[in-house]
Design a protein around this motif. Structure first.
Motif, PDB file in Angstrom:
ATOM      1  N   LEU A 132      12.243  43.159  50.849  1.00 44.04           N
ATOM      2  CA  LEU A 132      13.273  42.737  49.815  1.00 44.04           C
ATOM      3  C   LEU A 132      14.817  43.477  49.954  1.00 44.04           C
ATOM      4  O   LEU A 132      15.870  42.800  49.869  1.00 44.04           O
ATOM      5  CB  LEU A 132      12.668  42.990  48.611  1.00 44.04           C
ATOM      6  N   ILE A 133      14.892  44.733  50.325  1.00 40.43           N
ATOM      7  CA  ILE A 133      16.123  45.448  50.531  1.00 40.43           C
ATOM      8  C   ILE A 133      16.797  45.060  51.407  1.00 40.43           C
ATOM      9  O   ILE A 133      17.997  44.671  51.343  1.00 40.43           O
ATOM     10  CB  ILE A 133      15.639  46.833  50.515  1.00 40.43           C
ATOM     11  N   PHE A 134      16.279  44.633  52.696  1.00 39.46           N
ATOM     12  CA  PHE A 134      16.953  43.987  53.771  1.00 39.46           C
ATOM     13  C   PHE A 134      17.376  42.805  53.733  1.00 39.46           C
ATOM     14  O   PHE A 134      18.257  42.335  54.137  1.00 39.46           O
ATOM     15  CB  PHE A 134      15.932  44.508  55.107  1.00 39.46           C
ATOM     16  N   ARG A 135      16.486  41.921  52.847  1.00 41.34           N
ATOM     17  CA  ARG A 135      16.977  40.755  52.641  1.00 41.34           C
ATOM     18  C   ARG A 135      18.298  40.614  51.963  1.00 41.34           C
ATOM     19  O   ARG A 135      19.073  39.705  52.195  1.00 41.34           O
ATOM     20  CB  ARG A 135      15.850  39.924  52.024  1.00 41.34           C
ATOM     21  N   TYR A 136      18.381  41.372  50.804  1.00 44.45           N
ATOM     22  CA  TYR A 136      19.496  41.330  50.035  1.00 44.45           C
ATOM     23  C   TYR A 136      20.544  41.883  50.741  1.00 44.45           C
ATOM     24  O   TYR A 136      21.554  41.292  50.777  1.00 44.45           O
ATOM     25  CB  TYR A 136      19.386  42.247  48.725  1.00 44.45           C
ATOM     26  N   LEU A 137      20.636  42.877  51.591  1.00 43.68           N
ATOM     27  CA  LEU A 137      21.597  43.567  52.297  1.00 43.68           C
ATOM     28  C   LEU A 137      22.102  42.552  53.311  1.00 43.68           C
ATOM     29  O   LEU A 137      23.383  42.211  53.525  1.00 43.68           O
ATOM     30  CB  LEU A 137      21.129  44.866  53.175  1.00 43.68           C
ATOM     31  N   ILE A 138      21.322  42.023  53.910  1.00 40.61           N
ATOM     32  CA  ILE A 138      21.559  41.016  55.126  1.00 40.61           C
ATOM     33  C   ILE A 138      22.131  39.768  54.358  1.00 40.61           C
ATOM     34  O   ILE A 138      23.429  39.259  54.938  1.00 40.61           O
ATOM     35  CB  ILE A 138      20.356  40.354  55.667  1.00 40.61           C
ATOM     36  N   ALA A 139      21.892  39.234  53.286  1.00 39.27           N
ATOM     37  CA  ALA A 139      22.464  37.956  52.474  1.00 39.27           C
ATOM     38  C   ALA A 139      23.861  38.393  52.201  1.00 39.27           C
ATOM     39  O   ALA A 139      24.697  37.669  52.109  1.00 39.27           O
ATOM     40  CB  ALA A 139      21.675  37.554  51.634  1.00 39.27           C
ATOM     41  N   ALA A 140      24.112  39.636  51.676  1.00 38.05           N
ATOM     42  CA  ALA A 140      25.166  40.017  51.081  1.00 38.05           C
ATOM     43  C   ALA A 140      26.340  40.431  51.998  1.00 38.05           C
ATOM     44  O   ALA A 140      27.594  40.135  51.987  1.00 38.05           O
ATOM     45  CB  ALA A 140      25.027  41.173  50.224  1.00 38.05           C
ATOM     46  N   TYR A 141      25.897  40.969  53.248  1.00 38.36           N
ATOM     47  CA  TYR A 141      26.775  41.579  54.205  1.00 38.36           C
ATOM     48  C   TYR A 141      27.105  40.976  55.543  1.00 38.36           C
ATOM     49  O   TYR A 141      27.801  41.440  56.316  1.00 38.36           O
ATOM     50  CB  TYR A 141      26.698  43.148  54.127  1.00 38.36           C
TER      51      TYR A 141
END
Length: 78
Positions: A21-30
């Motif tokens: 979940l953390i990496f999915r958010y970071l990848i989608a945002a950045y």
């Protein structure tokens, strides 16, 4: 499945879920990735970076061990 094997499975699942979940958010945002590549990349990173838990039978009884990329060696949990 013994109690420690179940605990190892649940720890493994929880660690992967949090990292995914953390990496999915970071990848989608950045990053500029779109579509299926966002969860696919988060899955690969979460699998590689996540700690590995394993229940092992020893002469002293069953014990729970953890191996992680950021910790040198194997750590005994229980």
């Amino acid at each position: 499945m013994s109690k420690l094997q179940l605990r190892a499975f649940l720890y493994q699942l929880a660690a992967f879920a949090v990292l995914f979940l953390i990496f999915r958010y970071l990848i989608a945002a950045y990053t500029g990735l779109t579509g299926i590549w966002i969860p696919m990349t988060a899955f690969v990173i979460g699998t590689i970076i996540g700690p590995k838990f394993q229940a092992v039978r020893t002469k002293d009884g069953e014990k729970l061990f953890m191996k992680w990329l950021f910790i040198k060696g194997i750590k005994e949990i229980q």
